[in-house]
Design a protein around this motif. Structure first.
Motif, PDB file in Angstrom:
ATOM      1  N   LEU A 191      50.915  33.999  62.267  1.00  0.00           N
ATOM      2  CA  LEU A 191      50.322  33.793  63.508  1.00  0.00           C
ATOM      3  C   LEU A 191      49.339  34.634  63.973  1.00  0.00           C
ATOM      4  CD1 LEU A 191      53.762  33.121  65.245  1.00  0.00           C
ATOM      5  CD2 LEU A 191      51.915  31.471  64.900  1.00  0.00           C
ATOM      6  N   ASP A 192      49.382  35.947  63.635  1.00  0.00           N
ATOM      7  CA  ASP A 192      48.399  37.008  64.105  1.00  0.00           C
ATOM      8  C   ASP A 192      46.729  36.448  63.297  1.00  0.00           C
ATOM      9  OD1 ASP A 192      47.223  39.302  65.154  1.00  0.00           O
ATOM     10  OD2 ASP A 192      47.488  40.186  63.146  1.00  0.00           O
ATOM     11  N   THR A 193      46.877  36.240  61.899  1.00  0.00           N
ATOM     12  CA  THR A 193      45.849  36.135  61.143  1.00  0.00           C
ATOM     13  C   THR A 193      45.128  34.749  61.513  1.00  0.00           C
ATOM     14  OG1 THR A 193      47.219  35.284  59.497  1.00  0.00           O
ATOM     15  CG2 THR A 193      46.559  37.527  59.117  1.00  0.00           C
ATOM     16  N   HIS A 194      45.896  33.804  62.200  1.00  0.00           N
ATOM     17  CA  HIS A 194      45.512  32.579  62.571  1.00  0.00           C
ATOM     18  C   HIS A 194      45.021  32.363  64.365  1.00  0.00           C
ATOM     19  CE1 HIS A 194      46.729  31.373  58.905  1.00  0.00           C
ATOM     20  NE2 HIS A 194      46.034  30.356  59.004  1.00  0.00           N
ATOM     21  N   GLY A 195      44.993  33.783  64.860  1.00  0.00           N
ATOM     22  CA  GLY A 195      44.660  33.995  66.056  1.00  0.00           C
ATOM     23  C   GLY A 195      45.518  33.385  67.176  1.00  0.00           C
ATOM     24  N   GLU A 196      46.968  33.203  66.954  1.00  0.00           N
ATOM     25  CA  GLU A 196      47.844  32.543  67.757  1.00  0.00           C
ATOM     26  C   GLU A 196      48.681  33.576  68.521  1.00  0.00           C
ATOM     27  OE1 GLU A 196      48.489  29.445  68.087  1.00  0.00           O
ATOM     28  OE2 GLU A 196      46.973  28.941  66.539  1.00  0.00           O
ATOM     29  N   LEU A 197      48.116  34.763  68.527  1.00  0.00           N
ATOM     30  CA  LEU A 197      49.115  35.896  69.362  1.00  0.00           C
ATOM     31  C   LEU A 197      47.864  36.746  70.115  1.00  0.00           C
ATOM     32  CD1 LEU A 197      51.147  37.773  66.544  1.00  0.00           C
ATOM     33  CD2 LEU A 197      51.769  35.816  68.236  1.00  0.00           C
ATOM     34  N   GLU A 198      46.864  36.076  70.435  1.00  0.00           N
ATOM     35  CA  GLU A 198      45.752  36.743  71.409  1.00  0.00           C
ATOM     36  C   GLU A 198      46.257  36.682  72.825  1.00  0.00           C
ATOM     37  OE1 GLU A 198      43.091  38.029  70.628  1.00  0.00           O
ATOM     38  OE2 GLU A 198      43.832  37.813  68.608  1.00  0.00           O
ATOM     39  N   LEU A 227      40.577  46.115  58.926  1.00  0.00           N
ATOM     40  CA  LEU A 227      39.655  45.951  60.204  1.00  0.00           C
ATOM     41  C   LEU A 227      38.278  45.062  59.623  1.00  0.00           C
ATOM     42  CD1 LEU A 227      40.146  49.305  61.730  1.00  0.00           C
ATOM     43  CD2 LEU A 227      40.717  47.194  62.764  1.00  0.00           C
ATOM     44  N   THR A 228      37.890  45.194  58.567  1.00  0.00           N
ATOM     45  CA  THR A 228      36.820  44.294  57.980  1.00  0.00           C
ATOM     46  C   THR A 228      37.030  42.898  58.022  1.00  0.00           C
ATOM     47  OG1 THR A 228      35.969  45.963  56.683  1.00  0.00           O
ATOM     48  CG2 THR A 228      35.323  43.701  56.105  1.00  0.00           C
ATOM     49  N   GLY A 229      38.215  42.442  57.715  1.00  0.00           N
ATOM     50  CA  GLY A 229      38.675  41.135  57.831  1.00  0.00           C
ATOM     51  C   GLY A 229      38.651  40.829  59.541  1.00  0.00           C
ATOM     52  N   ASP A 230      39.276  41.782  60.242  1.00  0.00           N
ATOM     53  CA  ASP A 230      39.437  41.256  61.542  1.00  0.00           C
ATOM     54  C   ASP A 230      38.340  41.201  62.434  1.00  0.00           C
ATOM     55  OD1 ASP A 230      42.319  41.074  61.715  1.00  0.00           O
ATOM     56  OD2 ASP A 230      42.500  43.299  61.631  1.00  0.00           O
ATOM     57  N   ALA A 231      37.255  42.113  61.955  1.00  0.00           N
ATOM     58  CA  ALA A 231      35.873  41.966  62.482  1.00  0.00           C
ATOM     59  C   ALA A 231      35.373  40.435  62.371  1.00  0.00           C
ATOM     60  CB  ALA A 231      34.999  43.040  61.984  1.00  0.00           C
ATOM     61  N   ARG A 232      35.512  40.028  61.177  1.00  0.00           N
ATOM     62  CA  ARG A 232      35.122  38.661  60.937  1.00  0.00           C
ATOM     63  C   ARG A 232      35.729  37.537  61.702  1.00  0.00           C
ATOM     64  NH1 ARG A 232      36.036  35.031  56.394  1.00  0.00           N
ATOM     65  NH2 ARG A 232      34.075  33.609  56.010  1.00  0.00           N
ATOM     66  N   ARG A 233      37.035  37.844  61.692  1.00  0.00           N
ATOM     67  CA  ARG A 233      38.054  37.088  62.718  1.00  0.00           C
ATOM     68  C   ARG A 233      37.513  36.935  63.866  1.00  0.00           C
ATOM     69  NH1 ARG A 233      43.484  37.685  64.550  1.00  0.00           N
ATOM     70  NH2 ARG A 233      43.660  39.474  63.810  1.00  0.00           N
ATOM     71  N   PHE A 234      37.251  38.025  64.685  1.00  0.00           N
ATOM     72  CA  PHE A 234      36.832  38.089  65.896  1.00  0.00           C
ATOM     73  C   PHE A 234      35.456  38.032  66.340  1.00  0.00           C
ATOM     74  CE2 PHE A 234      40.849  40.582  66.176  1.00  0.00           C
ATOM     75  CZ  PHE A 234      41.487  40.017  67.223  1.00  0.00           C
ATOM     76  N   ASP A 235      34.580  37.486  65.134  1.00  0.00           N
ATOM     77  CA  ASP A 235      33.344  37.065  65.303  1.00  0.00           C
ATOM     78  C   ASP A 235      32.526  38.193  65.873  1.00  0.00           C
ATOM     79  OD1 ASP A 235      30.956  35.604  65.068  1.00  0.00           O
ATOM     80  OD2 ASP A 235      31.089  34.749  67.123  1.00  0.00           O
ATOM     81  N   ALA A 236      32.728  39.572  64.907  1.00  0.00           N
ATOM     82  CA  ALA A 236      31.973  40.781  65.356  1.00  0.00           C
ATOM     83  C   ALA A 236      31.119  41.150  64.045  1.00  0.00           C
ATOM     84  CB  ALA A 236      32.785  41.908  65.793  1.00  0.00           C
ATOM     85  N   PRO A 237      30.135  40.523  63.858  1.00  0.00           N
ATOM     86  CA  PRO A 237      29.291  40.893  62.451  1.00  0.00           C
ATOM     87  C   PRO A 237      28.914  42.407  62.447  1.00  0.00           C
ATOM     88  CG  PRO A 237      27.789  39.587  63.941  1.00  0.00           C
ATOM     89  CD  PRO A 237      29.204  39.495  64.447  1.00  0.00           C
ATOM     90  N   ASP A 238      28.599  43.035  63.515  1.00  0.00           N
ATOM     91  CA  ASP A 238      28.100  44.380  63.471  1.00  0.00           C
ATOM     92  C   ASP A 238      29.275  45.271  62.965  1.00  0.00           C
ATOM     93  OD1 ASP A 238      29.388  43.626  65.956  1.00  0.00           O
ATOM     94  OD2 ASP A 238      28.964  45.446  66.648  1.00  0.00           O
ATOM     95  N   LEU A 239      30.608  44.899  63.232  1.00  0.00           N
ATOM     96  CA  LEU A 239      31.713  45.653  62.804  1.00  0.00           C
ATOM     97  C   LEU A 239      32.098  45.395  61.456  1.00  0.00           C
ATOM     98  CD1 LEU A 239      33.836  45.787  66.328  1.00  0.00           C
ATOM     99  CD2 LEU A 239      32.384  47.461  65.124  1.00  0.00           C
TER     100      LEU A 239
END
Length: 352
Positions: free
Chosen positions: A323-330, A179-191
């Motif tokens: 695909l998930d880590t590259h944001g292709e499944l949003e 989730l730390t990595g996902d927070a960075r991927r979703f541009d949520a620095p607080d998370l």
């Protein structure tokens, strides 16, 4: 020889489920501890978005484990499920409730319904790994011996309790790291900071529990203790320790893909260390790999089918994660659906 090969495949499948399924359970753990509706809104938003594309695929490894046990080592399957049917039944119930809670809480319109399904998802995410860990502890302690009748002692002993707690801490670590990595991927620095702190806390708790488990195993499961302090078992214990130090170091830096690799290595090496420590037994010290193995022809075909399955499934799973880590499944937003930007790429709905 074939039986030993299938036993290695079984161990690797358990490790894969501990890493893949453990990450999902960990997300549920942090969902449970996120706080009230307002306080937990942001963490739960990230958990929903991070898990949605891939949460079901991790159960593939559980099915793989059960199929190999049932087909390749029927005596092991019968022994484990006879001696510890209650914790395994509770874990299965937790799997069902967890899946239902996650699937229904997002589309449910009423607040009471969302809270109910959210609670099912979160609580089951903690209960399920505990009972699975307790069952593994029953195997490691040798209490689930062949011919053992179902009893609380088979899974409510010191080794089982510690294995269950270690399983929860392990899932918490994996969930927080991913989730730390996902927070960075979703541009949520607080998370990013939110889950980084929780990952460090989970790693500290896991380290303490691992030390306590070592002392408990020394008294309660001497064969496994000796295996963990000698040979290949000791090697993988050391590798798990090195991976834990690397995880802590990477958590203090900018999150990267290597952080996930290090956290997964901690769990995978720990599981493999346990498997190596039990050699040559599947249940110490009453059931060896050779005694539990099925017919030679069955093992040969199981090896062939396993190879075919890995060739077919592994590339598909790897593609899904990529695909998930590259944001292709949003998921498409309502605005994108109305504009048709995700439908035909021309900015207008098909036929509009």
């Amino acid at each position: 020889m074939t039986a030993d090969l299938i036993a290695v495949v079984l161990l690797l499948a358990v490790a894969a489920y501990a890493c893949g399924g453990g990450t999902d359970y960990g997300a549920g753990f942090w969902d449970l501890t996120a706080g009230g509706t307002e306080r937990g809104r942001r963490p739960r938003w990230l958990i929903d978005h991070a898990m949605a594309p891939v949460w079901e695929v991790n159960n593939v490894w559980l099915i793989f484990v059960l199929v190999i046990m049932w087909t390749g080592f029927p005596v092991l399957f019968q022994t484990v499920f006879s001696a510890m049917w209650l914790p395994l039944a509770l874990a299965a119930m937790g799997l069902v409730l967890r899946g239902a809670g996650f699937a229904f809480r997002k589309p449910t319109q009423r607040l009471a319904g969302r809270r109910l399904y959210g609670a099912l998802f979160a609580v089951a995410s903690v209960v399920t790994p505990f009972f699975l860990g307790a069952a593994v502890g029953g195997v490691a302690s040798g209490r689930a011996a062949r011919g053992t009748e179902a009893s609380a002692d088979a899974w409510a002993n010191p080794t089982s309790v510690m294995f269950g707690l270690v399983a929860i801490a392990t899932t918490a670590l994996l969930g927080a790291v991913f989730l730390t990595g996902d927070a960075r991927r979703f541009d949520a620095p607080d998370l990013v900071g939110y889950f980084r702190l929780r990952a460090l806390s989970a790693l500290a708790v896991l380290t303490v529990l691992a030390v306590i488990t070592g002392f408990v195993t020394h008294e309660d499961s001497p064969h496994v203790w000796r295996g963990l302090t000698h040979g290949l078992g000791l090697l993988f214990v050391v590798l798990a320790g090195v991976a834990a130090l690397a995880t802590a170091w990477l958590l203090l830096r900018t999150p990267s893909a290597w952080l996930r690799v290090a956290a997964v290595a901690v769990v995978a090496c720990a599981v493999i260390a346990w498997g190596m420590a039990q050699r040559p037994y599947l249940i110490p010290t009453s059931l060896t790999v050779a005694d539990a193995a099925g017919a030679p022809a069955t093992l040969t075909w199981l090896a062939i089918v396993t190879l075919v399955a890995l060739v077919v499934v592994m590339p598909a799973v790897a593609l899904l994660y990529w695909l998930d880590t590259h944001g292709e499944l949003e998921e498409l937003t309502e605005a994108e659906l109305r504009s048709g930007s995700g439908a035909d790429g021309e900015g207008a709905p098909p036929g509009g």
